[in-house]
Design an enzyme around this catalytic site. Structure first.
Site, short mmCIF file in Angstrom:
data_model
loop_
_atom_site.label_atom_id
_atom_site.label_comp_id
_atom_site.label_asym_id
_atom_site.label_seq_id
_atom_site.Cartn_x
_atom_site.Cartn_y
_atom_site.Cartn_z
N GLN A 51 53.35 51.51 56.60
CA GLN A 51 52.33 50.44 57.40
C GLN A 51 51.71 49.91 55.65
O GLN A 51 51.13 49.60 55.40
CB GLN A 51 50.99 51.59 58.00
CG GLN A 51 50.65 50.64 58.83
CD GLN A 51 51.26 50.14 60.05
OE1 GLN A 51 52.54 50.20 60.22
NE2 GLN A 51 50.48 49.37 61.06
N LYS A 53 53.23 54.68 67.32
CA LYS A 53 54.48 54.48 66.72
C LYS A 53 54.89 55.76 66.83
O LYS A 53 56.02 56.46 67.35
CB LYS A 53 54.54 53.84 65.57
CG LYS A 53 54.00 52.88 65.31
CD LYS A 53 54.74 51.90 63.94
CE LYS A 53 53.69 50.52 63.67
NZ LYS A 53 53.51 49.56 62.90
N ASP A 88 61.38 47.65 60.47
CA ASP A 88 60.47 46.73 60.16
C ASP A 88 60.50 45.21 60.08
O ASP A 88 60.48 44.28 60.78
CB ASP A 88 59.50 46.40 58.93
CG ASP A 88 57.86 47.60 59.85
OD1 ASP A 88 57.98 46.86 60.73
OD2 ASP A 88 57.21 47.74 59.30
N1 GUN Z 1 50.33 46.03 60.16
C1 GUN Z 1 50.46 45.31 61.24
N2 GUN Z 1 51.58 45.05 61.78
C2 GUN Z 1 52.60 45.64 61.14
C3 GUN Z 1 53.95 46.64 61.88
O1 GUN Z 1 54.78 45.84 61.99
N3 GUN Z 1 54.57 47.27 60.36
C4 GUN Z 1 54.43 47.51 59.78
N4 GUN Z 1 55.07 48.58 58.76
N5 GUN Z 1 52.61 47.42 59.48
C5 GUN Z 1 51.86 46.35 59.89
#
Ligand code: GUN
Length: 295
Positions: free
Chosen positions: A100, A52, A123
């Site tokens: 996350q 990211k 998100d």
């Molecule tokens: N863990 C797995 N996929 C995601 C996501 O798209 N966002 C976040 N914050 N955590 C995750």
């Protein structure tokens, strides 16, 4: 059989985003700023967050990574995490932020999600965004389903009146994807069935799918006998399985038995390089949108 190249599509989209960011900056506007919060040292989460941060660079965004240590011996005090969320909610320099997942077990994930201001929830996990999405209002869409929908759009895969079967009912993939694909318009207007661990006759239901989405997190679960000839298969799985031949000691496995299933498909996503890169791309699109909304 056609491979859906998520890596290529995501590179195209990131280039489109980067162009818009440079136009913004040339017009005197701020660069979008994404903050990611990472708690502990889960291997998968470390990798995702690193991707990211890299994607932010490619898009010309500012990014900040906030790390919290947490071990069973010295668990993070959830109040510390909440205080940081409050600070980011109030910080005008931050367009969007993510925490996350998964979080260590002692932290209430839903409380964390609900502490994020919906306007900064890039998100798309906050119930306000989930609710808006389910009634078709503008909002931040959950990144993985938004990425899948974007792949269907860019490969011009028909959805109107088609049978979509989604295996997996998670809050971040299965449920929001079902809502998107049953929405009016393209890529929507589909007849959606959501299957899960209690579904009876799963193989038979899957065989009816024009578009089969595997999002249950069980390596190679979808076998060739579960797939109709000519179906489109979307594989959301990314399970780490031990592989001594790799330097890392593991490889990523999708939820689809790719080698057996691919010859039957009209389109299929590989793992890696299918849905994964698109998820990050959707997060970048949401962050750009958050910045636009603040102009
Ligand atoms: N863990 C797995 N996929 C995601 C996501 O798209 N966002 C976040 N914050 N955590 C995750």
């Amino acid at each position: 059989m056609n491979i859906i190249d998520g890596k290529k599509v995501s590179a195209d989209i990131k280039a489109e985003i980067a162009r818009e960011v440079e136009e913004r900056v040339a017009a005197g506007k701020r660069r979008p700023h994404l903050v990611a919060i990472l708690v502990g040292h889960d291997g998968g989460s470390e990798t995702y967050v690193a991707h990211k941060v890299k994607a932010c660079e490619e898009c010309g965004f500012k990014s900040t990574l906030i790390r919290f240590e947490s071990t069973p011996e010295a668990p993070l005090d959830p109040a510390e995490l909440m205080a940081t969320i409050e600070r980011l909610n109030a910080d005008d320099d931050v367009d969007g932020f993510i925490v996350q997942l998964p979080l260590p077990r002692h932290i209430d994930e839903q409380a964390v999600i609900e502490a994020i201001r919906p306007e900064k929830d890039v998100d798309g996990f906050h119930p306000v965004n989930v609710g808006k999405q389910s009634v078709g209002l503008p909002c931040f869409h959950s990144a993985t389903p938004a990425g899948i929908v974007e792949l269907l759009r860019r490969y011009e895969i028909p959805t109107r009146g088609k049978n979509v079967v989604i295996v997996g009912r998670s809050n971040i993939v299965g449920k929001p994807l079902a809502a998107m694909l049953m929405q009016k318009g393209y890529p929507g207007d589909a007849t959606v069935t959501v299957c899960h661990s209690a579904t009876e006759g799963l193989a038979e239901i899957c065989r009816r799918a024009d578009i089969l989405v595997a999002a249950l997190g069980r390596p190679a679960f979808i076998s060739a006998d579960m797939v109709k000839d000519g179906a489109t298969v979307i594989d959301v799985g990314t399970t780490r399985v031990p592989d001594a031949s790799r330097k890392s000691g593991f490889r990523l496995s999708g939820d689809v038995d790719f080698d057996a299933v691919a010859p039957k498909c009209s389109f299929i996503t590989p793992v890696p390089g299918g849905v994964g890169p698109m998820t990050i791309c959707s997060l970048m699109q949401n962050t750009l949108q958050a910045a636009r909304l603040k102009d």
